[in-house]
Each structure stands twice: as structure tokens, then as C-alpha cells.
Scaffold this motif. Structure first.
Motif, PDB file in Angstrom:
ATOM      1  N   GLU A 375       0.821  -1.213   0.000  1.00 14.15           N
ATOM      2  CA  GLU A 375       0.000   0.000   0.000  1.00 14.15           C
ATOM      3  C   GLU A 375       0.857   1.266   0.000  1.00 14.15           C
ATOM      4  N   ILE A 376       0.312   2.316  -0.593  1.00 12.84           N
ATOM      5  CA  ILE A 376       0.899   3.646  -0.522  1.00 12.84           C
ATOM      6  C   ILE A 376       0.641   4.193   0.874  1.00 12.84           C
ATOM      7  N   TYR A 377       1.690   4.669   1.546  1.00 12.52           N
ATOM      8  CA  TYR A 377       1.483   5.123   2.923  1.00 12.52           C
ATOM      9  C   TYR A 377       2.092   6.485   3.231  1.00 12.52           C
ATOM     10  N   HIS A 378       2.830   7.083   2.292  1.00 11.96           N
ATOM     11  CA  HIS A 378       3.479   8.355   2.583  1.00 11.96           C
ATOM     12  C   HIS A 378       3.494   9.222   1.333  1.00 11.96           C
ATOM     13  N   ALA A 379       3.430  10.553   1.525  1.00 15.03           N
ATOM     14  CA  ALA A 379       3.429  11.498   0.408  1.00 15.03           C
ATOM     15  C   ALA A 379       4.296  12.701   0.752  1.00 15.03           C
ATOM     16  N   ALA A 380       4.883  13.316  -0.268  1.00 12.22           N
ATOM     17  CA  ALA A 380       5.719  14.512  -0.096  1.00 12.22           C
ATOM     18  C   ALA A 380       5.709  15.295  -1.398  1.00 12.22           C
ATOM     19  N   VAL A 381       6.195  16.530  -1.338  1.00 12.34           N
ATOM     20  CA  VAL A 381       6.230  17.413  -2.503  1.00 12.34           C
ATOM     21  C   VAL A 381       7.666  17.538  -3.001  1.00 12.34           C
ATOM     22  N   VAL A 382       7.867  17.389  -4.310  1.00 14.01           N
ATOM     23  CA  VAL A 382       9.169  17.685  -4.901  1.00 14.01           C
ATOM     24  C   VAL A 382       9.336  19.203  -4.921  1.00 14.01           C
ATOM     25  N   THR A 383      10.342  19.704  -4.219  1.00 15.49           N
ATOM     26  CA  THR A 383      10.528  21.156  -4.138  1.00 15.49           C
ATOM     27  C   THR A 383      11.803  21.642  -4.816  1.00 15.49           C
ATOM     28  N   SER A 384      12.685  20.743  -5.197  1.00 10.43           N
ATOM     29  CA  SER A 384      13.915  21.161  -5.880  1.00 10.43           C
ATOM     30  C   SER A 384      14.531  19.948  -6.571  1.00 10.43           C
ATOM     31  N   ILE A 385      15.184  20.206  -7.691  1.00 11.55           N
ATOM     32  CA  ILE A 385      16.040  19.207  -8.342  1.00 11.55           C
ATOM     33  C   ILE A 385      17.401  19.877  -8.490  1.00 11.55           C
ATOM     34  N   THR A 386      18.398  19.398  -7.786  1.00 12.19           N
ATOM     35  CA  THR A 386      19.709  20.027  -7.866  1.00 12.19           C
ATOM     36  C   THR A 386      20.344  19.733  -9.224  1.00 12.19           C
ATOM     37  N   PRO A 387      21.337  20.528  -9.629  1.00 12.72           N
ATOM     38  CA  PRO A 387      21.928  20.339 -10.958  1.00 12.72           C
ATOM     39  C   PRO A 387      22.500  18.953 -11.209  1.00 12.72           C
ATOM     40  N   ASP A 388      22.852  18.223 -10.142  1.00  8.29           N
ATOM     41  CA  ASP A 388      23.359  16.861 -10.332  1.00  8.29           C
ATOM     42  C   ASP A 388      22.240  15.835 -10.419  1.00  8.29           C
ATOM     43  N   GLY A 389      20.973  16.305 -10.382  1.00  5.57           N
ATOM     44  CA  GLY A 389      19.831  15.413 -10.537  1.00  5.57           C
ATOM     45  C   GLY A 389      19.252  14.886  -9.244  1.00  5.57           C
ATOM     46  N   ASP A 390      19.754  15.340  -8.089  1.00  2.00           N
ATOM     47  CA  ASP A 390      19.232  14.881  -6.804  1.00  2.00           C
ATOM     48  C   ASP A 390      17.850  15.487  -6.562  1.00  2.00           C
ATOM     49  N   ILE A 391      16.873  14.632  -6.303  1.00  2.13           N
ATOM     50  CA  ILE A 391      15.503  15.095  -6.050  1.00  2.13           C
ATOM     51  C   ILE A 391      15.383  15.490  -4.586  1.00  2.13           C
ATOM     52  N   LYS A 392      14.944  16.722  -4.338  1.00  3.30           N
ATOM     53  CA  LYS A 392      14.736  17.209  -2.977  1.00  3.30           C
ATOM     54  C   LYS A 392      13.236  17.273  -2.704  1.00  3.30           C
ATOM     55  N   LEU A 393      12.847  16.856  -1.504  1.00  2.00           N
ATOM     56  CA  LEU A 393      11.434  16.855  -1.135  1.00  2.00           C
ATOM     57  C   LEU A 393      11.223  17.637   0.152  1.00  2.00           C
ATOM     58  N   SER A 394       9.993  18.098   0.338  1.00  2.00           N
ATOM     59  CA  SER A 394       9.570  18.723   1.592  1.00  2.00           C
ATOM     60  C   SER A 394       8.316  18.001   2.048  1.00  2.00           C
ATOM     61  N   GLN A 395       8.178  17.819   3.380  1.00  2.00           N
ATOM     62  CA  GLN A 395       7.104  16.959   3.869  1.00  2.00           C
ATOM     63  C   GLN A 395       6.751  17.275   5.317  1.00  2.00           C
ATOM     64  N   HIS A 396       5.645  16.692   5.737  1.00  2.00           N
ATOM     65  CA  HIS A 396       5.231  16.625   7.143  1.00  2.00           C
ATOM     66  C   HIS A 396       5.262  15.162   7.597  1.00  2.00           C
ATOM     67  N   THR A 397       5.386  15.026   8.885  1.00  2.00           N
ATOM     68  CA  THR A 397       5.372  13.721   9.578  1.00  2.00           C
ATOM     69  C   THR A 397       6.370  12.741   8.960  1.00  2.00           C
ATOM     70  N   SER A 398       7.612  12.906   9.242  1.00  2.00           N
ATOM     71  CA  SER A 398       8.255  13.962   9.998  1.00  2.00           C
ATOM     72  C   SER A 398       8.493  15.170   9.090  1.00  2.00           C
ATOM     73  N   SER A 399       8.742  16.329   9.711  1.00  2.00           N
ATOM     74  CA  SER A 399       8.849  17.554   8.933  1.00  2.00           C
ATOM     75  C   SER A 399      10.276  17.768   8.442  1.00  2.00           C
ATOM     76  N   PHE A 400      10.415  17.898   7.123  1.00  2.00           N
ATOM     77  CA  PHE A 400      11.705  18.171   6.502  1.00  2.00           C
ATOM     78  C   PHE A 400      11.508  19.125   5.337  1.00  2.00           C
ATOM     79  N   GLN A 401      12.531  19.930   5.077  1.00  2.00           N
ATOM     80  CA  GLN A 401      12.512  20.856   3.945  1.00  2.00           C
ATOM     81  C   GLN A 401      13.700  20.580   3.031  1.00  2.00           C
ATOM     82  N   ASN A 402      13.411  20.360   1.761  1.00  2.00           N
ATOM     83  CA  ASN A 402      14.454  20.190   0.745  1.00  2.00           C
ATOM     84  C   ASN A 402      15.509  19.158   1.135  1.00  2.00           C
ATOM     85  N   VAL A 403      15.067  17.974   1.520  1.00  2.00           N
ATOM     86  CA  VAL A 403      15.997  16.889   1.825  1.00  2.00           C
ATOM     87  C   VAL A 403      16.031  15.902   0.656  1.00  2.00           C
TER      88      VAL A 403
END
Length: 431
Positions: A375-403
Motif C-alpha cells: 500500500e501507498i502510505y506516505h506522500a511529499a512534494v518535490v521542491t527542488s532538483i539540484t543540478p546533479d539530478g538529486d531530487i529534494k522533497l519537503s514533507q510533514h510527519t516527519s517535517s523536513f525541507q528540501n531533503v
């Protein structure tokens, strides 16, 4: 402060090579950690149950933890070096553009500044021909533009150098960390934030629109695209860019403003929601979609409680009632939101195609006592893609920004077993 000739002669490719080398070291460290747990500690636990075996197992577990933490710290070093390489690349390209403009306009560069035929005192007096006055005024404008670009290039390079130096000094003092969670959630997260700050500071915020346009036109198309993906909000807010840049960033169909969606996620990653659900990840993503302008889809009779609905109503101010009666099931449930988006125009895309404003979902593949298998159990927003292609996300529970998605996926796999990541691009088809 980075000097003109230091930037002009900088070998940017060497910084990139160093970043790639640290990525390889991090990968080897994490592989060694996994091998020790699988081929060392587990056989000991299974076959050597006395005190000596337990002591040996404890030593191996400690070594595996240190290698895992070290791998994350090395990832942090790689992030900083990668940002440094790209920041220096942007700055150097801006400097080269300034030199190119100087040559086109008959200027030379001396001691890091533009010099022209009329440099020095302005031609004055009643006998100075008008064409000389006009040439002087034109040259003065060219000198100002070239010097402005040089100053911007040196500012970008200097901020990157200072931020990278400070963060690398901090990372150098984190050797021999024995707590992987500290490395994951604190050290690596901070390095990721510094990486983003360095890339954001490459953008000439608050500068004259004419200078901004000259800076933008001097970048390669690849560099422009990389900055748009790394920090769409800051680029979208710049004055002086071609209007097509904003249209590309916000979304060509006008259904969802992807910039505003990302802006919400970056601004609210650590803020309390009006109605807080026990697992707040999908509520956070839905709120970001709402901020981006995604319109609600309600059932004619059941309102938000229909089978294929998304959205919320204001409610009564009582969380327990509002969660159940005034929010659709797809609003605050990752599984429901994933299914709704795909049933209503959304498409699943590959990691290489991910862009800011896409939505990340985790699927539990391995059996796990905490998350239902399959089952799908977690969701987050893509907030940045760094020039090397690393996908950064921001989310709640737990709270993180651009990780980093790779980092958070590693944590989820370690805690819950095999994961499958889905990235969905919303394309609302009901309005």
C-alpha cells in the motif's frame, strides 16, 4: 572574497570530480556497512549466542553504524562540493559573458574592471562635438553593464566559497559518528540546506532588471534549466526575465501553479496546519496542491465524501468532526490521494523526469508491522532538483525541507524494509 583572475582561471571540473569521488566513497561506506550487518553480525547472532559472541556482535554493530553514518557524512561533503562546482560554473559563465560583452563594445578589462577609449574625465566644453558626447554616454553605459556583471560573478563565487568552506569545516569535525540517525537527520539535512542556499544565492535577487536579463542571457540553456529546477520560486520572482520563463515554471496548462505549490511547501514545512491529522503527510501535500490552485472536485450529493472527490470545506472548528465530514478521503490519506490523482488525469513519471511540483509517494513492498504491505502510505512534494539530478522533497510527519529523496528512501528502507517510490505529476481533468 574571490578575485577576478581566481574566478577566470578556476578549474570548475576539478570541483565536480571531487564531488563525484566523494559520492563513490559514500557508496562504498554504506555498502560496507550493509555487508557487515548481513555477513558479520547476523551470522554471529544466529550461531554464537554466548557472551563472547554477543560482544563480537556488538562491536560489529558499532562498526556498521559508524560506516553508515560516515557514508551519510560523505554524501553531505559531496552535496556541498557539487553545489560549489555549479555555483563557480554559473559565476564563471557570467564573468566570461562580461568579457565577451566588453570585446563586442570595444572595451578592455584592466584590474578586473572595464576600460574604454573615453575612460577618465568626461569630455566637456563648448567645442566637444555632439557625436563625442554621445559616444561617451554610450560607452559609460556599456562599462556600467560589464562592471555590473563582473561584480555579480564575483559575488556569486565569493558566497559559494564562503558557505562551502564553513560547511566543509563543520563536516570535517563530525568524523567517527556512531549514531546513523544523527547523521541522517541532522548532519546530512544541514548539508542539504547549505547546498540549496548556495544555489539560491547564485540568483541575483533584488538587482536591476536590466542586469538580471544580461545575467540570464549569459548563462547556457543547460544552466538556466538547472537553476529553474533547483529554485523555481526565486527564479519566478525575478524581475527582468523573459515571460516564457515564468510560464514554463508555473505550468503551461494553467491548471496548477507549480511555483505557488512549491512556495507553500517551502514556507509551511515546519508550520502547524489548521486541521492536523495524526499522519499529516497527505494533508500537507493536499494543502500545497490547493495553494497551487488545484480546484476541488466534489460529488453533487455527497460533497467531499464521495468516492472520487478531492478537497475540503471550512468545517466547524472541531478537528475530529472536520477530519471526517469536511475533508475528502483523498485529502489526508496518501493511498487515497495517489489513486485520485492517477484516476483524474495525473501521470506517473520516472525519477529522471521529476520536476518541482510533482508528488512523491512511498509504497511498502516488504512485510512490515507498521505499514500495510503493498500500500501507498506516505506522500511529499518535490521542491527542488539540484543540478546533479538529486531530487529534494519537503514533507510533514516527519517535517523536513528540501531533503534528498535518496537519503529519506534509505531511512525508510532501513526502518520498514523494501520501498517503491512513485512520482506523480498532477494533470487535473475536471476543470
Amino acid at each position: 572574497m574571490v578575485a577576478y583572475h581566481d574566478l577566470y582561471d578556476c578549474r570548475v571540473d576539478q570541483w565536480q570530480k571531487a564531488a563525484d569521488d566523494w559520492v563513490d566513497l559514500a557508496r562504498r561506506s554504506l555498502t560496507a556497512s550493509e555487508d557487515i550487518r548481513a555477513q558479520g553480525k547476523k551470522p554471529l547472532d544466529d550461531h554464537w549466542a554466548d557472551a563472547t559472541g554477543k560482544t563480537a556482535g556488538k562491536r560489529l554493530a558499532d562498526l556498521a553504524d559508524r560506516l553508515e553514518a560516515g557514508g551519510d557524512i560523505m554524501k553531505g561533503v559531496a552535496m556541498v562540493l557539487d553545489a560549489l562546482a555549479h555555483s563557480m560554473g554559473y559565476a564563471q559563465r557570467t564573468l566570461f559573458h562580461a568579457v565577451e560583452l566588453a570585446g563586442e563594445r570595444g572595451l578592455s578589462i584592466q584590474d578586473g574592471r572595464a576600460v574604454g577609449a573615453y575612460s577618465g574625465a568626461a569630455p566637456t566644453g563648448p567645442n566637444v562635438p555632439q557625436n563625442v558626447r554621445d559616444a561617451y554616454t554610450k560607452e559609460l553605459g556599456s562599462i556600467s553593464e560589464v562592471d555590473g556583471l563582473i561584480a555579480e560573478a564575483l559575488r556569486e563565487a565569493s558566497q559559494a566559497d564562503a558557505k562551502a568552506s564553513a560547511e566543509l569545516d563543520k563536516l570535517a569535525k563530525t568524523i567517527n559518528v556512531a549514531n546513523p540517525s544523527h547523521a541522517h537527520n541532522d548532519i546530512l539535512v544541514e548539508a542539504s540546506q547549505v547546498e540549496f542556499e548556495m544555489l539560491r544565492a547564485d540568483i541575483p535577487v533584488g538587482k536591476d532588471p536590466h542586469l538580471v536579463r544580461a545575467w540570464w542571457d549569459g548563462l547556457t540553456r543547460e544552466q538556466q534549466t538547472a537553476l529553474m529546477r533547483a529554485d523555481p520560486v526565486t527564479v519566478a520572482d525575478l524581475k527582468g526575465l523573459p515571460p516564457e520563463v515564468g510560464r514554463e515554471l508555473r505550468g503551461p496548462d494553467g491548471k496548477i501553479d507549480r511555483v505557488e505549490m512549491v512556495r507553500y511547501a517551502l514556507d509551511h514545512w515546519d508550520k502547524k496546519d489548521d486541521v492536523k491529522f495524526d499522519n499529516n503527510c497527505a494533508n500537507f501535500v493536499s494543502s500545497a496542491l490547493e495553494a497551487g490552485g488545484m480546484q476541488k472536485k466534489f460529488d453533487f450529493w455527497a460533497g467531499p465524501r464521495g468516492d472520487n472527490t478531492w478537497g475540503r470545506e471550512s468545517g466547524l472548528g472541531w478537528d475530529w468532526v472536520d477530519q471526517r465530514a469536511y475533508h475528502s478521503r483523498s485529502w489526508a490519506q496518501a493511498k487515497g490521494l495517489h489513486g485520485f490523482l492517477l484516476r483524474n488525469g495525473g501521470e506517473e513519471i520516472t525519477r529522471s523526469d521529476a520536476r518541482p511540483g510533482d508528488v512523491i509517494f512511498y509504497e511498502q513492498v516488504a512485510p512490515d508491522p507498521d505499514e500495510p504491505q503493498g500500500e501507498i502510505y506516505h506522500a511529499a512534494v518535490v521542491t527542488s532538483i539540484t543540478p546533479d539530478g538529486d531530487i529534494k522533497l519537503s514533507q510533514h510527519t516527519s517535517s523536513f525541507q528540501n531533503v534528498s529523496l535518496d537519503s529519506r528512501e534509505h531511512v525508510a528502507t532501513k526502518n520498514h524494509g523494501e520501498q517503491r517510490v512513485h512520482i506523480v505529476r498532477p494533470h487535473p481533468n475536471w476543470y
